[in-house]
Write an enzyme that holds these catalytic residues in place. Structure first.
Site, PDB file in Angstrom:
ATOM      1  CB  SER A  60       0.592  -3.089  -8.023  1.00 43.51           C
ATOM      2  OG  SER A  60      -0.350  -3.696  -7.149  1.00 43.51           O
ATOM      3  CG  ASP A  98      -5.102   1.400  -6.296  1.00 46.88           C
ATOM      4  OD1 ASP A  98      -5.312   2.207  -5.362  1.00 46.88           O
ATOM      5  OD2 ASP A  98      -4.007   0.816  -6.462  1.00 46.88           O
ATOM      6  CE  LYS A 128      -3.874   2.319  -2.754  1.00 49.01           C
ATOM      7  NZ  LYS A 128      -3.144   2.961  -3.867  1.00 49.01           N
ATOM      8  CD  GLU A 197       4.284   3.006  -3.353  1.00 51.10           C
ATOM      9  OE1 GLU A 197       3.057   3.083  -3.514  1.00 51.10           O
ATOM     10  OE2 GLU A 197       5.029   2.373  -4.126  1.00 51.10           O
TER      11      GLU A 197
HETATM   12  O1  KIV Z   1      -1.259  -0.627  -6.424  1.00 47.09           O
HETATM   13  C1  KIV Z   1      -0.774  -0.992  -5.345  1.00 47.09           C
HETATM   14  O2  KIV Z   1      -0.393  -2.145  -5.146  1.00 47.09           O
HETATM   15  C2  KIV Z   1      -0.636   0.014  -4.284  1.00 47.09           C
HETATM   16  C3  KIV Z   1       0.102  -0.391  -3.056  1.00 47.09           C
HETATM   17  C4  KIV Z   1       1.552  -0.345  -3.315  1.00 47.09           C
HETATM   18  C5  KIV Z   1      -0.255   0.442  -1.889  1.00 47.09           C
HETATM   19  O3  KIV Z   1      -1.093   1.100  -4.430  1.00 47.09           O
END
Ligand code: KIV
Length: 307
Positions: A60, A98, A128, A197
Site C-alpha cells: 500500500s 509485502d 506476506k 481483507e
Molecule cells: O499493503 C497493505 O497495506 C496490506 C494491508 C492492507 C493488509 O496488505
C-alpha cells in the site's frame, strides 16, 4: 514533615520483541493482535511507541508514500528501501514486508530469492504474499527455505482487476467457501498468520473456528484475532479514496497543511526566524569582522580606481 519514603512506582517491564510463538500464544489466550502498516523510520518509531505487535511494510506504500495509482507498479528495490528504513525505527514489533507484484508468482525459486532479499537486505522478520491457489505452493516453498510467511486472502489488491475491482469478496456461499479453502490450504502450507481483507464479518466469523493460526482482519469484522489498518488512512494523511473499513483516528493532513501555511506566512512576513531561532556571536568578534570587511571593501575600491 513526613518521614515516610516516597512511594516508588513499580518499574515498567520492558516490552520484549514480538515473536511467532508469542503471536500464537496471544491467539490462544484470546488477546487481540494489533498490526499497522509503516513505511519509513518515523512511522516505524511511532508504531514502536504505540506498542503495536506487528508492523507491515505493505505494498500500500506504493500509493500512500510513493504516489503510484495502485500497488502494482512498485519495484522490489523500492519496497526494500522502505523496509530497511522501517527496520531502523523498530525494536519490538514483528516486521513483515509485502512481496510486491511480479516478484513471487513465476516460480518457487523466484519467490524464495525475493523473500530472502527482504530478510537479508530489508531486515524483515517475515514476508506476506497475496492469494490462495498457486500462492499456496509459493508460501510453502518460502517457509521451507526458512522465511516465515503471512498469507492474505479476500480482497487482494495486487490482483484487484481480476477480482472485479476493489470490492468486498466472499459474498456468495460458493465464494466464501473458496476463501475458506484458500485459508486452510495456506495454513497447511505453513504460514504463521493470515490477513482477511474486505470480507463479510459473518463469513470471517464462520471461518475463524477452522483456523489454528492467527487471523488479522481489515474490513473483516470483529471476529478475527487481530486488526490491521493502513498508517496513512488511520491518521488521515492520505488524500486518495479510503475504503469504508478505514477508520480515521486523526486528521493529520489538515494539521500538516495548517502548519506549513503558517510557516509560509511567517517567512513572507519576515516574522520567522525570530532571535530564538538564530545564533549569536561575541560583540567583539562582530566588531572585528566589520573592520575586516570594511578594510577589504576599501582595498577593492582602491584597486578598481587604479585600473
Ligand atoms: O499493503 C497493505 O497495506 C496490506 C494491508 C492492507 C493488509 O496488505
Amino acid at each position: 514533615m513526613s518521614t515516610t519514603a516516597p512511594i516508588q512506582s513499580p518499574p515498567v517491564p520492558e516490552r520484549l520483541p514480538v515473536t511467532l510463538p508469542a503471536l500464537a500464544e496471544r491467539k490462544e489466550r484470546g488477546e487481540a493482535i494489533v498490526m499497522v502498516t509503516a513505511y519509513d523510520y518515523p512511522s516505524a518509531q511511532v508504531a514502536e511507541e504505540a506498542g503495536v505487535d506487528i508492523v507491515l511494510v505493505g505494498d500500500s506504500g506504493a500509493m500512500t508514500v510513493l504516489g503510484y495509482p495502485s500497488t502494482v507498479p512498485v519495484s522490489i528495490e523500492e519496497m526494500l528501501m522502505l523496509t530497511a528504513a522501517t527496520r531502523r525505527g523498530l525494536r519490538t514489533p514483528l516486521l513483515v514486508a509485502d512481496l510486491p507484484f511480479g516478484t513471487y508468482e513465476q516460480s518457487d525459486e523466484q519467490a524464495i530469492a525475493s523473500a530472502q532479499r527482504f530478510v537479508k537486505e530489508g531486515g524483515a522478520d517475515a514476508v506476506k504474499i497475496e492469494g490462495g491457489g498457486r500462492s499456496v505452493a509459493r508460501a510453502q516453498a518460502i517457509v521451507e527455505a526458512g522465511v516465515p510467511v503471512m498469507g492474505h486472502v479476500g480482497l487482494t489488491p495486487q490482483t484487484a482487476t481480476a477480482l472485479g475491482g476493489y470490492r468486498a469478496q466472499g459474498r456468495t456461499a460458493q465464494r466464501a467457501l473458496a476463501l475458506a479453502q484458500d485459508a486452510l490450504a495456506l495454513q497447511q502450507a505453513g504460514v504463521f498468520a493470515i490477513v482477511f481483507e474486505a470480507i463479510p464479518a459473518a463469513v470471517a466469523a464462520e471461518v475463524m473456528p477452522l483456523l489454528r493460526i492467527p487471523v488479522i482482519g481489515i474490513g473483516a469484522g470483529p471476529a478475527t484475532d487481530g486488526q490491521v489498518l493502513v498508517f496513512h488512512d488511520l491518521l488521515g494523511i492520505y488524500d486518495g479514496h479510503a475504503p469504508r473499513f478505514a477508520k480515521r483516528y486523526a486528521n493529520l493532513r489538515a494539521e500538516m497543511a495548517r502548519a506549513l501555511a503558517c510557516y509560509a506566512d511567517e517567512v513572507r512576513a519576515r516574522a520567522f526566524p525570530a532571535p530564538e531561532h538564530s545564533y549569536s556571536i561575541d560583540p567583539g568578534e562582530l566588531e572585528a569582522l566589520r573592520k575586516e570587511l570594511a578594510r577589504g571593501a576599501d582595498e577593492r575600491g582602491a584597486g578598481s580606481a587604479a585600473r
